[in-house]
Design an enzyme around this catalytic site. Structure first.
Site, PDB file in Angstrom:
ATOM      1  CB  ALA B  59      -0.928   0.004   1.212  1.00  0.00           C
ATOM      2  CD  GLU B  60       2.717   0.574  -3.737  1.00  0.00           C
ATOM      3  OE1 GLU B  60       1.461   0.633  -3.674  1.00  0.00           O
ATOM      4  OE2 GLU B  60       3.332  -0.450  -4.076  1.00  0.00           O
ATOM      5  CD  GLN B  82       8.620  -5.205  -4.003  1.00  0.00           C
ATOM      6  OE1 GLN B  82       7.566  -5.529  -4.551  1.00  0.00           O
ATOM      7  NE2 GLN B  82       9.048  -5.787  -2.903  1.00  0.00           N
ATOM      8  CG  PHE B  83       9.690  -3.055  -9.255  1.00  0.00           C
ATOM      9  CD1 PHE B  83      10.742  -3.264 -10.136  1.00  0.00           C
ATOM     10  CD2 PHE B  83       9.390  -4.049  -8.337  1.00  0.00           C
ATOM     11  CE1 PHE B  83      11.467  -4.432 -10.118  1.00  0.00           C
ATOM     12  CE2 PHE B  83      10.121  -5.228  -8.307  1.00  0.00           C
ATOM     13  CZ  PHE B  83      11.161  -5.421  -9.194  1.00  0.00           C
ATOM     14  N   GLY B  85       7.066   1.763 -11.153  1.00  0.00           N
ATOM     15  CA  GLY B  85       5.677   1.855 -11.587  1.00  0.00           C
ATOM     16  C   GLY B  85       4.695   1.820 -10.447  1.00  0.00           C
ATOM     17  CG  PHE B  86       4.831  -1.150  -7.735  1.00  0.00           C
ATOM     18  CD1 PHE B  86       4.301  -1.444  -8.975  1.00  0.00           C
ATOM     19  CD2 PHE B  86       5.494  -2.158  -7.046  1.00  0.00           C
ATOM     20  CE1 PHE B  86       4.437  -2.715  -9.513  1.00  0.00           C
ATOM     21  CE2 PHE B  86       5.624  -3.417  -7.592  1.00  0.00           C
ATOM     22  CZ  PHE B  86       5.102  -3.697  -8.816  1.00  0.00           C
ATOM     23  N   PRO B  89       0.420   4.752  -7.201  1.00  0.00           N
ATOM     24  CG  PRO B  89      -0.120   2.499  -6.917  1.00  0.00           C
ATOM     25  CD  PRO B  89       0.925   3.397  -7.511  1.00  0.00           C
ATOM     26  CG  HIS B 129       7.880  -4.534 -12.445  1.00  0.00           C
ATOM     27  ND1 HIS B 129       6.531  -4.630 -12.694  1.00  0.00           N
ATOM     28  CD2 HIS B 129       8.081  -5.161 -11.257  1.00  0.00           C
ATOM     29  CE1 HIS B 129       5.957  -5.307 -11.714  1.00  0.00           C
ATOM     30  NE2 HIS B 129       6.882  -5.636 -10.836  1.00  0.00           N
TER      31      HIS B 129
END
Lengths: 347, 327
Positions: B59-60, B82-83, B85-86, B89, B129
């Site tokens: 849950a960014e 973590q990456f 593209g995340f 959010p 990613h």
């Protein structure tokens, strides 16, 4: 701007004068009447009619099944819009303020913008994400941003920034009929709202029939030989005001209304700069890493010899202040635009 | 410390920062027991405990929002996304809260958060990613944005970012995590270059190439090849994207008269555009050729089997160098 300014288009010339908001709603309503797949959804778009009057009357005309008031959950209703679009509908989803993009950026970029590409072209997302931008009325750092530079950097969606009632209607119709996702960024100051700063150009000539105003080409809204002002949205109006003020002083200003940032009409910018040699970019978004940089780079990579002078009038890299005087100090006001132009033509 | 990978160097930098200041926390998805998917936080939870190295839910928005609260109460959280593209959010927390809180509180509130993001492509990853979102953060007033390109910088820059009272986007070139560089024995962060300084990695006379993060290595390789063809290419590692180190950038263009910008992110409305604008503003009379931008294409990041076509490679950099040099 009048219909005849868009060459190559057969558009009606009999017009009435409408506010930006009424022109935009008329475009949406005509498309909803024409195509049952067109729906509208968002926060307060129904009974309230849109807080910037972008959807007024649509609920009464088309009913709650096609004009959907959503919960305050942007990622939820934009995601729902994407799903509807991939299934063949043509949703117009309103993000009440562009500033709220952060809570739904995953849906906007990772999904709406990428699905067509990532499906190998098999899935289309014919969706309009319409959103209000801009400041000038003391709404603070999280309700006054323009942010088109952010959206334009992300591949996979068109980004349009209309400035006139004519384009608000015609580009909305083009956006609805476009098979790509289109981010439709309308400035609160061009809607003709009674509670915003008075702007005579927020009311303009609009043909009654449905018509498409093309997405892509920029418009030279005022020809001139001394200085090129490249701008968009509300700043077009300010630039035109300044150009008229400066005309008696012998400074002949050309004003280019970009209209669309993705795609970006670089040819019109280059042709104008080739003529004037002096470029002022006026941008209500933040100065660094945005539209003004892209315009400068467009000229610099084509031929830096075209330019004799270059400057930018944009929001300095600070959040938009709440206090009216401070906000006016950072926005691209007529005073700042005038000083920018005079700086380019001076010795 | 000898030859060290970038991933290990950042790990050591985090460890040193946590030893130096008990208020430094590490939080993110899989940063604890697993030690991070790239092992950048390997061993930290074992040594500093679950209260200082926190495994979070996926849950960014929650990770960043929690960090905001911790920062307001005096902690110095280091969040891992973590990456790349995340990060989307978590965007609202970053651009509406982290970036604006200091300004909106009239400077009364400080938000010393570091958001680490492994960024860029080149590892054959799936969608979301391999993004390079740096321009979006640089376009957001209130954030500082830096990108390390080598192990020594990774070790020093992460400590410098953590020590700063400003919020940072700390970009780590994930495809360079396993590349090694020498970290001299006894090297301490006090001996490092200032965090927001660019660095001329390789002096040259004919063309300046501006790169950061994963593209620095590509630029150095291109300069070596160009040298064999009789061109003297200067390579500048920007290190800091916001703010930009303008004296080093304009000084380089003043010497060479020619500039090429290089990044993985899509070209339009990107970092290269801003560099071109700054160079146009400041180097008007020394610029002898168009400023060319080499970068990703204006399409979403492609599937892994196409990424070698998408990422700028030696040929594209050398082509740009040739075009500006022969202008």
């Amino acid at each position: 701007m009048t219909a005849t300014q868009h060459e190559g288009l057969s558009v009606p010339t009999a017009t009435r004068r409408l506010s930006g908001a009424k022109a935009m709603v008329e475009g949406i309503a005509q498309e909803m009447a024409r195509d049952p797949e067109v729906i509208v959804m968002g926060e307060d778009v129904g009974a309230y009619g849109g807080i910037f009057s972008s959807t007024t009357g649509l609920l009464e005309q088309f009913g709650a099944a096609r004009v959907l008031d959503t919960p305050i959950s942007e990622t939820g209703f934009i995601g729902a819009g994407i799903g509807a679009a991939t299934e063949g509908m043509r949703p117009i989803v309103e993000l009440m303020f562009a500033d709220f993009f952060g809570v739904c950026m995953d849906q906007i970029y990772n999904h709406m913008a990428k699905i067509h590409y990532e499906s190998g072209g098999a899935v289309r997302v014919p969706m309009v994400l319409m959103t209000a931008v801009g400041g000038g009325y003391s709404d603070g750092a999280q309700h006054s941003q323009s942010l088109w530079g952010t959206f334009a950097h992300l591949p996979g969606m068109k980004v349009v920034v209309p400035s006139s009632p004519y384009d608000l209607k015609g580009m909305m119709i083009s956006a609805i009929r476009d098979d790509n996702p289109v981010v439709f960024m309308f400035h609160k100051g061009i809607m003709g709202l009674p509670w915003m700063a008075k702007n005579p150009r927020a009311v303009g000539d609009v043909p009654p029939e449905p018509y498409e105003a093309p997405i892509g080409p920029a418009a030279v809204v005022r020809p001139g030989g001394d200085v090129t002002v490249v701008t968009c949205s509300l700043s077009v109006h300010h630039a035109l005001d300044v150009a008229e003020d400066l005309a008696p002083t012998g400074i002949d200003v050309e004003v280019v209304d970009l209209r669309s940032l993705v795609p970006l009409d670089r040819e019109t910018v280059l042709a104008s700069v080739a003529k004037t040699g002096r470029l002022l970019v006026v941008d209500e978004d933040y100065r660094s890493f945005g539209l003004s940089g892209e315009i400068a780079a467009t000229v610099a990579e084509h031929d830096p010899g075209l330019l004799r002078r270059f400057a930018r009038v944009a929001v300095p890299d600070v959040p938009i202040p709440y206090a009216h005087t401070l906000e006016q100090a950072v926005l691209p006001t007529r005073e700042r635009i005038r000083a920018g132009i005079e700086g380019l033509v001076g010795p | 410390m000898g030859q060290t990978t970038l991933a290990k160097a950042i790990n050591m930098g985090l460890r040193t920062a946590m030893e130096d200041d008990p208020k430094v926390l590490v939080m993110g998805e899989d940063v604890g027991r697993l030690g991070g998917v790239f092992r950048v936080t390997d061993g930290l939870q074992k040594d500093f405990g679950e209260d200082r190295v926190i495994d979070t839910p996926l849950a960014e928005s929650g990770i960043i929002g929690t960090a905001v609260g911790l920062a307001l109460r005096g902690y110095r959280p280091v969040c891992e996304i973590q990456f790349d593209g995340f990060v989307f959010p978590g965007f609202d927390q970053i651009v509406s809260q982290v970036a604006k809180m200091h300004y909106r509180s009239l400077g009364k509130v400080r938000v010393p958060i570091v958001i680490r993001i492994p960024f860029g492509g080149g590892i054959g990853a799936v969608e979301h990613h391999s993004e390079s979102p740096e321009a979006l953060f640089a376009h957001t007033p209130g954030l500082k944005v830096v990108a390390c390109s080598n192990a020594l910088d990774g070790y020093a820059m992460i400590q410098q970012a953590i020590a700063s009272d400003d919020p940072y986007i700390f970009l780590e070139p994930k495809r360079r995590y396993w590349e090694k560089a020498e970290i001299p024995d006894g090297f301490s962060v006090g001996a490092a270059d200032p965090l927001h300084s660019a660095r001329v990695l390789r002096p040259g006379r004919d063309v300046s190439v501006f790169a950061y993060g994963p593209m620095v290595r590509t630029a150095i390789q291109a300069a070596a090849v160009a040298e064999g063809e009789g061109r003297s290419v200067e390579v500048v590692d920007l290190r800091s994207i916001s703010p930009l180190d303008l004296p080093v950038i304009t000084g380089s263009v003043a010497r060479t008269g020619r500039a090429v910008t290089l990044h993985e992110a899509p070209v339009s409305f990107g970092v290269g555009a801003e560099l071109a604008a700054r160079i146009t503003e400041a180097c008007f009379y020394s610029l002898e050729a168009p400023v060319l931008r080499v970068g990703g294409f204006d399409v979403p990041y492609p599937p892994a089997r196409l990424e070698e076509e998408y990422l700028p490679d030696l040929d594209r950099v050398l082509d740009a160098i040739d075009r500006v040099a022969s202008y």
